[in-house]
Write a protein that holds these residues in place. Structure first.
Motif, PDB file in Angstrom:
ATOM      1  N   GLY A  60       0.799  -1.218   0.000  1.00  0.00           N
ATOM      2  CA  GLY A  60       0.000   0.000   0.000  1.00  0.00           C
ATOM      3  C   GLY A  60       0.829   1.265   0.000  1.00  0.00           C
ATOM      4  N   ALA A  61       2.148   1.136  -0.219  1.00  0.00           N
ATOM      5  CA  ALA A  61       2.968   2.339  -0.274  1.00  0.00           C
ATOM      6  C   ALA A  61       2.702   3.064  -1.585  1.00  0.00           C
ATOM      7  CB  ALA A  61       4.438   1.983  -0.171  1.00  0.00           C
ATOM      8  N   THR A  62       2.785   4.400  -1.537  1.00  0.00           N
ATOM      9  CA  THR A  62       2.633   5.170  -2.769  1.00  0.00           C
ATOM     10  C   THR A  62       3.950   5.155  -3.522  1.00  0.00           C
ATOM     11  OG1 THR A  62       3.315   7.165  -1.664  1.00  0.00           O
ATOM     12  CG2 THR A  62       0.971   6.707  -1.684  1.00  0.00           C
ATOM     13  N   LYS A  63       3.921   5.690  -4.721  1.00  0.00           N
ATOM     14  CA  LYS A  63       5.136   5.759  -5.523  1.00  0.00           C
ATOM     15  C   LYS A  63       6.204   6.569  -4.797  1.00  0.00           C
ATOM     16  CE  LYS A  63       7.183   5.992  -9.802  1.00  0.00           C
ATOM     17  NZ  LYS A  63       7.128   5.299 -11.033  1.00  0.00           N
ATOM     18  N   PHE A  64       5.797   7.701  -4.227  1.00  0.00           N
ATOM     19  CA  PHE A  64       6.719   8.568  -3.497  1.00  0.00           C
ATOM     20  C   PHE A  64       7.410   7.796  -2.371  1.00  0.00           C
ATOM     21  CE2 PHE A  64       7.364  11.373   0.152  1.00  0.00           C
ATOM     22  CZ  PHE A  64       8.237  12.293  -0.392  1.00  0.00           C
ATOM     23  N   ASN A  73      11.508  -4.314   8.073  1.00  0.00           N
ATOM     24  CA  ASN A  73      10.752  -4.979   7.030  1.00  0.00           C
ATOM     25  C   ASN A  73       9.303  -5.176   7.467  1.00  0.00           C
ATOM     26  OD1 ASN A  73      11.747  -6.338   4.373  1.00  0.00           O
ATOM     27  ND2 ASN A  73      13.541  -6.198   5.698  1.00  0.00           N
ATOM     28  N   VAL A  74       9.131  -5.695   8.703  1.00  0.00           N
ATOM     29  CA  VAL A  74       7.781  -6.015   9.158  1.00  0.00           C
ATOM     30  C   VAL A  74       6.948  -4.748   9.328  1.00  0.00           C
ATOM     31  CG1 VAL A  74       6.421  -7.141  10.950  1.00  0.00           C
ATOM     32  CG2 VAL A  74       8.612  -8.117  10.258  1.00  0.00           C
ATOM     33  N   VAL A  75       7.570  -3.699   9.891  1.00  0.00           N
ATOM     34  CA  VAL A  75       6.761  -2.517  10.214  1.00  0.00           C
ATOM     35  C   VAL A  75       6.703  -1.526   9.044  1.00  0.00           C
ATOM     36  CG1 VAL A  75       7.259  -2.731  12.664  1.00  0.00           C
ATOM     37  CG2 VAL A  75       8.662  -1.214  11.259  1.00  0.00           C
ATOM     38  N   TYR A  76       7.231  -1.923   7.882  1.00  0.00           N
ATOM     39  CA  TYR A  76       7.208  -0.995   6.742  1.00  0.00           C
ATOM     40  C   TYR A  76       5.778  -0.560   6.424  1.00  0.00           C
ATOM     41  CZ  TYR A  76       8.044   0.840   2.045  1.00  0.00           C
ATOM     42  OH  TYR A  76       8.119   1.648   0.943  1.00  0.00           O
ATOM     43  N   GLY A  77       4.865  -1.536   6.344  1.00  0.00           N
ATOM     44  CA  GLY A  77       3.462  -1.214   6.033  1.00  0.00           C
ATOM     45  C   GLY A  77       2.840  -0.326   7.098  1.00  0.00           C
ATOM     46  N   PRO A  78       2.858  -0.773   8.376  1.00  0.00           N
ATOM     47  CA  PRO A  78       2.276   0.063   9.435  1.00  0.00           C
ATOM     48  C   PRO A  78       2.845   1.478   9.462  1.00  0.00           C
ATOM     49  CG  PRO A  78       2.780  -2.124  10.273  1.00  0.00           C
ATOM     50  CD  PRO A  78       3.272  -2.077   8.871  1.00  0.00           C
ATOM     51  N   ARG A  79       4.143   1.612   9.222  1.00  0.00           N
ATOM     52  CA  ARG A  79       4.736   2.952   9.180  1.00  0.00           C
ATOM     53  C   ARG A  79       4.087   3.804   8.086  1.00  0.00           C
ATOM     54  NH1 ARG A  79       9.365   4.092  12.087  1.00  0.00           N
ATOM     55  NH2 ARG A  79      10.769   2.378  12.505  1.00  0.00           N
ATOM     56  N   ARG A  80       3.799   3.164   6.953  1.00  0.00           N
ATOM     57  CA  ARG A  80       3.182   3.916   5.851  1.00  0.00           C
ATOM     58  C   ARG A  80       1.810   4.436   6.268  1.00  0.00           C
ATOM     59  NH1 ARG A  80       7.471   2.914   4.701  1.00  0.00           N
ATOM     60  NH2 ARG A  80       7.597   4.963   5.602  1.00  0.00           N
ATOM     61  N   TYR A  81       1.134   3.684   7.187  1.00  0.00           N
ATOM     62  CA  TYR A  81      -0.183   4.138   7.606  1.00  0.00           C
ATOM     63  C   TYR A  81      -0.101   5.022   8.832  1.00  0.00           C
ATOM     64  CZ  TYR A  81      -1.257   0.544   4.286  1.00  0.00           C
ATOM     65  OH  TYR A  81      -1.287  -0.193   3.146  1.00  0.00           O
ATOM     66  N   GLY A  82       1.114   5.511   9.103  1.00  0.00           N
ATOM     67  CA  GLY A  82       1.243   6.579  10.085  1.00  0.00           C
ATOM     68  C   GLY A  82       1.463   6.136  11.509  1.00  0.00           C
ATOM     69  N   ILE A  83       1.760   4.860  11.747  1.00  0.00           N
ATOM     70  CA  ILE A  83       2.046   4.450  13.126  1.00  0.00           C
ATOM     71  C   ILE A  83       3.513   4.774  13.420  1.00  0.00           C
ATOM     72  CG2 ILE A  83       2.170   2.520  14.724  1.00  0.00           C
ATOM     73  CD1 ILE A  83      -0.061   1.217  13.093  1.00  0.00           C
ATOM     74  N   LYS A  84       3.741   5.594  14.444  1.00  0.00           N
ATOM     75  CA  LYS A  84       5.113   6.013  14.732  1.00  0.00           C
ATOM     76  C   LYS A  84       5.585   5.504  16.085  1.00  0.00           C
ATOM     77  CE  LYS A  84       5.493  10.106  11.846  1.00  0.00           C
ATOM     78  NZ  LYS A  84       4.086  10.377  11.458  1.00  0.00           N
ATOM     79  N   ASN A  85       4.629   5.219  16.956  1.00  0.00           N
ATOM     80  CA  ASN A  85       4.959   4.783  18.311  1.00  0.00           C
ATOM     81  C   ASN A  85       5.783   3.502  18.283  1.00  0.00           C
ATOM     82  OD1 ASN A  85       4.843   3.492  20.843  1.00  0.00           O
ATOM     83  ND2 ASN A  85       3.084   4.761  21.382  1.00  0.00           N
ATOM     84  N   ARG A  86       6.970   3.570  18.875  1.00  0.00           N
ATOM     85  CA  ARG A  86       7.913   2.466  18.780  1.00  0.00           C
ATOM     86  C   ARG A  86       7.377   1.209  19.494  1.00  0.00           C
ATOM     87  NH1 ARG A  86      12.643   1.879  15.965  1.00  0.00           N
ATOM     88  NH2 ARG A  86      13.724   0.133  16.867  1.00  0.00           N
ATOM     89  N   VAL A  87       6.713   1.427  20.629  1.00  0.00           N
ATOM     90  CA  VAL A  87       6.178   0.284  21.390  1.00  0.00           C
ATOM     91  C   VAL A  87       5.107  -0.415  20.571  1.00  0.00           C
ATOM     92  CG1 VAL A  87       5.013  -0.393  23.510  1.00  0.00           C
ATOM     93  CG2 VAL A  87       6.682   1.471  23.542  1.00  0.00           C
ATOM     94  N   GLN A  88       4.248   0.399  19.968  1.00  0.00           N
ATOM     95  CA  GLN A  88       3.162  -0.147  19.154  1.00  0.00           C
ATOM     96  C   GLN A  88       3.732  -0.926  17.963  1.00  0.00           C
ATOM     97  OE1 GLN A  88       0.528   2.978  18.049  1.00  0.00           O
ATOM     98  NE2 GLN A  88      -1.019   1.579  17.238  1.00  0.00           N
ATOM     99  N   LEU A  89       4.771  -0.340  17.324  1.00  0.00           N
ATOM    100  CA  LEU A  89       5.383  -1.009  16.176  1.00  0.00           C
ATOM    101  C   LEU A  89       5.995  -2.339  16.613  1.00  0.00           C
ATOM    102  CD1 LEU A  89       7.113   1.975  14.345  1.00  0.00           C
ATOM    103  CD2 LEU A  89       5.148   0.657  13.570  1.00  0.00           C
ATOM    104  N   MET A  90       6.594  -2.340  17.801  1.00  0.00           N
ATOM    105  CA  MET A  90       7.204  -3.572  18.287  1.00  0.00           C
ATOM    106  C   MET A  90       6.139  -4.645  18.503  1.00  0.00           C
ATOM    107  SD  MET A  90       9.862  -5.117  18.633  1.00  0.00           S
ATOM    108  CE  MET A  90      11.464  -4.432  18.866  1.00  0.00           C
ATOM    109  N   GLU A  91       4.982  -4.225  19.032  1.00  0.00           N
ATOM    110  CA  GLU A  91       3.892  -5.191  19.227  1.00  0.00           C
ATOM    111  C   GLU A  91       3.450  -5.788  17.899  1.00  0.00           C
ATOM    112  OE1 GLU A  91       0.812  -3.084  21.208  1.00  0.00           O
ATOM    113  OE2 GLU A  91       1.932  -2.955  23.101  1.00  0.00           O
ATOM    114  N   ILE A  92       3.288  -4.893  16.912  1.00  0.00           N
ATOM    115  CA  ILE A  92       2.878  -5.356  15.577  1.00  0.00           C
ATOM    116  C   ILE A  92       3.907  -6.335  15.040  1.00  0.00           C
ATOM    117  CG2 ILE A  92       2.575  -4.641  13.187  1.00  0.00           C
ATOM    118  CD1 ILE A  92       1.400  -2.024  14.266  1.00  0.00           C
ATOM    119  N   CYS A  93       5.169  -5.979  15.202  1.00  0.00           N
ATOM    120  CA  CYS A  93       6.261  -6.811  14.681  1.00  0.00           C
ATOM    121  C   CYS A  93       6.193  -8.199  15.313  1.00  0.00           C
ATOM    122  CB  CYS A  93       7.585  -6.129  14.973  1.00  0.00           C
ATOM    123  SG  CYS A  93       9.016  -7.060  14.461  1.00  0.00           S
TER     124      CYS A  93
END
Lengths: 566, 259
Positions: free
Chosen positions: A445-449, B112-132
């Protein structure tokens, strides 16, 4: 089998067919050329030749450059005709056959110094003319502010407290000289810091006045402001006179004390203590003293400003200018190059336009640097600089601010020069990022940017760094475009100082490459400048190497981070 | 009992008369199919039959290829994913994808794992770790990598990389998971792990898998669709397709007489 068959046929094209069967066995061993051995030898030889050339160059520069700081013994020679000379041996060579005094096998070149007395620094002496060769411990070498080195035997010291001979003379000299050094530093500090600050204030007030006058209004607020600026100028002028007075009084204290040298021919030379940088007795030094001397000369070389039209002293401003210019260039070229390459590979639609663009960019890398220099003058200095001056510094006109050569334009010209290298390297770096990885990013779901900047560009970073390293290597050694865009033999001020805005991008710069050119070809006394020339060349090589090494370290750090931690 | 429940499963994705053209070449010739929710659907068929193309239309990855034209309709939970109002980024968040070859980013396992969640604006490190942690556990990779989350993903074996890619796809909590021959580049042991994983994942996800391996299709899938030359020849419960195929071409293919 068929290859062997053909080989045997080629070896024996006219052979009768029934003999070919027998010839197959010897043909099994490949021929000299076909074995590939000659090519291996040739390629190894080519590598060896390149290595030898590089090593030879580096060794020549390193040895001669590093030897510059070593205190060489000073010879005293008595010649067959009864005369005496004192000097450092700098070269020895086979005497030209045409020399009338036949039988001379070799001759040596002496640096005799005392330019003000003899009118020259160097002297050739045939070896068979030498009756006596010795290295007396009492010979002193005087480094002077003007006139080059003086060689001789100190005989007495004349000062306000009377004349001193022999034992006490040296101690007295040390005292006097320490005072002179202190005074000289004080004067320099006053000239540079106090006078510099006053000038800065006067200039700022003058420009403010010009601005006020230009707007032409007559309202009282402006008049009051003008009067205030006038007052600032008057105040600064008064301060200036005070500082001048202070400097004058310090100067008058300098003039005391004269060291008298006995020269080789018996004449005496009076050297004011205030003119002496330092004195040393090379023949009386032990190894530790020589090493200490070496270190202090080396430090002077890298930390001080040059003297005597760049043939003595240090090269600090040139080192500073070179490094600062390369850094500014990097700051300019990396964003431009990376963005251009990203657009070209990630966004632009492939077609004949991109092909033509790529060819143009690659051709640009082959354009002679002097052409870039000419472009820098025409575009940056006259066109951009002239407009910047009219827009932002009208009060200084007709004196140009950015409308003349300066470190900014020099850096931008070099940035243009290295742009193709960075673009090509970035493109290759981006091409090396597999498309499957880009797809993975899109599928999340990443954009091109996001895909370009979070996946493709980070993946291309090592490639980008390679381009930057190559660019720096090319730019740090470039001189031709700089000569047109702002490099000078001697810059009065560094581009960085304590007055706002601290980084003065319009100032001229000194550069090691130009320093070498100037020393080697424009110096009034090329032979005297030669040791300094090699030392400067060595410094330039060390700096280019250091910049490259820093880039390579950074790249391997990035690679390691990509491989280990992100 | 089992069969009955399956039949009650609603369709997650409804495809009607789907045609895909690469410039002039018609790669899919009118596909109509309903993908059941929380089931594994296998797409089989010889190379070039259009099954990968079909898979890639389900999350619009074909949009990236120039000259592709799609007609017909694909509805995800009743919404047309090719409608102009459909947000592709949002669609791909709901429909994740795992590729044929492991394609981890040249970053750390964690990144690698949190690449998607990061794109959707999750920045909290603890939350990202849980997702991971949750995603890696779902992908049965957590125990193997928990001590080196910040090491490069490129240092993992091929099978681990592929499970990492699955974890990466799961990290955005998709509803559908598309798998394009996910085990074809792996050794038998890694393949077995991936197959076990698929069996676990179907509790929570609708899975569509492309495979060339008949045994694999038989082992992991509930439904099987047989594609040939851009057409859907047969679609039904896997047991039916493998045991009593109604079309002779399906039987030929499954028994290895061509393809």
């Amino acid at each position: 089998m068929s290859a062997l068959w053909q080989a045997s046929k080629a070896a024996m094209p006219k052979g009768p067919s029934h003999k070919e069967e027998a010839l197959i066995a010897p043909a099994r061993r490949p021929g000299f050329w076909r074995s590939g051995d000659p090519l291996v030898w040739m390629s190894a030889g080519a590598l060896a030749v390149s290595l030898l050339m590089v090593l030879g160059l580096v060794l020549l520069v390193a040895v001669r450059g590093a030897a510059y700081f070593w205190p060489a013994p000073v010879l005293r020679l008595e010649l067959a005709d009864g005369s005496t000379v004192i000097g450092e041996q700098v070269a020895r060579e086979r005497a030209p056959a045409a020399t009338p005094s036949s039988g001379a096998r070799h001759r040596i070149q002496l640096k005799v110094g005392n330019r003000d007395v003899y009118g020259m620094d160097f002297l050739w002496v045939d070896e068979d003319q030498i009756a006596l060769r010795e290295t007396p411990r009492e010979i002193a070498v005087l480094e002077r502010l003007q006139g080059g080195d003086a060689y001789g035997i100190p005989v007495r010291l004349e000062s306000a407290q009377g004349t001193v001979h022999g034992e006490g003379m040296w101690q007295r000299f040390q005292e006097l000289h320490a005072q002179v050094v202190r005074l000289r530093n004080e004067i320099r500090r006053l000239e540079r810091d106090r006078v510099g600050a006053i000038n800065h204030r006067i200039e700022a007030a003058r420009l403010a006045l010009v601005r006020l006058g230009r707007s032409g209004a007559k309202d009282p607020r402006r008049a009051a402001e003008a009067a205030r600026q006038e007052e600032i100028i008057a105040q600064a002028e008064r301060e200036y006179q005070e500082v001048l007075q202070e400097i004058r009084s310090l100067r008058s204290q300098l003039g005391k004390g004269v060291l008298v040298l006995a020269l080789a021919d018996g004449r005496e030379l009076e050297v004011p203590v205030s003119e002496i940088v330092r004195v040393y007795f090379p023949n009386a030094m032990n190894l530790m003293q020589k090493l200490g001397w070496y270190a202090s000369k080396l430090w002077e070389f890298v930390s001080q400003e040059p003297r005597e039209s760049n043939t003595e002293g240090g090269i600090f401003p040139a080192i500073f200018g070179t490094v600062l210019m390369v850094l500014l260039m990097t700051v300019a070229v990396v964003p431009a190059g990376v963005l251009a390459a990203v657009y070209l590979t990630e966004y632009a639609k492939e077609g004949w336009v991109t092909s033509v663009l790529r060819v143009c960019i690659r051709s640009l890398a082959g354009v002679p640097s002097i052409v870039f220099g000419a472009f820098g003058v025409g575009f940056f200095i006259y066109f951009v600089g002239g407009r910047v001056d009219r827009l932002f510094f009208p009060e200084k006109l007709p004196a140009p601010t950015f409308g003349t050569g300066g470190i900014l334009w020099a850096s931008l010209t070099l940035a243009l020069l290295t742009l193709p290298v960075v673009i090509v390297a970035t493109e290759e770096g981006l091409a090396s990022v597999p498309n499957s990885v880009r797809e993975a990013s899109y599928a999340l779901g990443a954009t091109k940017f996001e895909t370009v900047w979070k996946v493709a560009v980070p993946g291309a970073l090592p490639g980008i760094m390679t381009g930057v390293i190559l660019g720096i290597a090319r730019a740090a050694g470039e001189v031709a475009p700089l000569m047109m865009t702002g490099v000078v033999k001697l810059a009065p001020e560094l581009p960085v100082d304590g007055h706002p805005p601290f980084l003065h991008l319009e100032r001229k710069l000194m550069h090691l490459g130009y320093f070498i050119y100037d020393l080697g070809f424009q110096s009034p006394n090329v032979e005297a400048a030669q040791p300094m020339l090699f030392a400067t060349a060595l410094a330039l090589m060390v700096i280019v190497f250091a910049l490259n090494f820093a880039g390579i370290r950074l790249r391997s750090r990035i690679r390691a981070r990509a491989a280990d931690r992100v | 009992m089992e069969n009955q429940r399956r039949e009650q499963q609603p369709d997650k994705i409804t495809v009607e008369n789907l045609r895909v053209f690469y410039k002039d070449f018609e790669a899919l010739k009118g596909i109509t199919i309903g993908i059941k929710a929380n089931r594994v659907t296998a797409l089989i068929g010889p190379s070039g039959c259009g099954k990968s193309t079909f898979l890639r239309t389900l999350n619009r990855m074909n949009d990236l290829i120039e000259g592709v034209r799609v007609t017909g309709s694909i509805k995800l939970d009743g919404e047309d994913i090719y409608a102009p109002t459909c947000d592709v980024v949002d669609l791909r968040k709901r429909v994740g994808m795992v590729f044929q070859r492991p394609n981890p980013f040249p970053k750390s396992i964690f990144e690698n794992v949190v690449y998607g969640p990061r794109r959707y604006g999750i920045k909290n490190r603890v939350q990202l770790m849980e997702i991971c942690e949750r995603s890696l556990k779902q992908a049965a990779l957590w125990d193997e990598v928990k001590d080196r989350l910040h090491h490069s993903a490129l240092g993992l074996s091929g099978g681990q990389q592929q499970r990492l890619c699955i974890a990466r796809a799961l990290a955005v909590q998709p509803e559908v998971l598309l798998m394009d021959e996910p085990a074809s580049a792996l050794d038998p042991i890694s393949t077995a792990k991936i197959e076990d994983l698929i069996a676990d994942l179907k509790k929570d996800y609708t899975i569509v898998i492309v495979t060339h391996n008949m045994q694999q299709a038989g082992r992991v899938s509930d439904y099987t669709a047989f594609f040939l030359a851009g057409e859907l020849i047969e679609y039904g419960e896997t047991a039916t397709i493998f045991e009593r195929p109604s079309d002779p071409r399906t039987e030929d293919y499954i028994t290895g007489r061509f393809g």
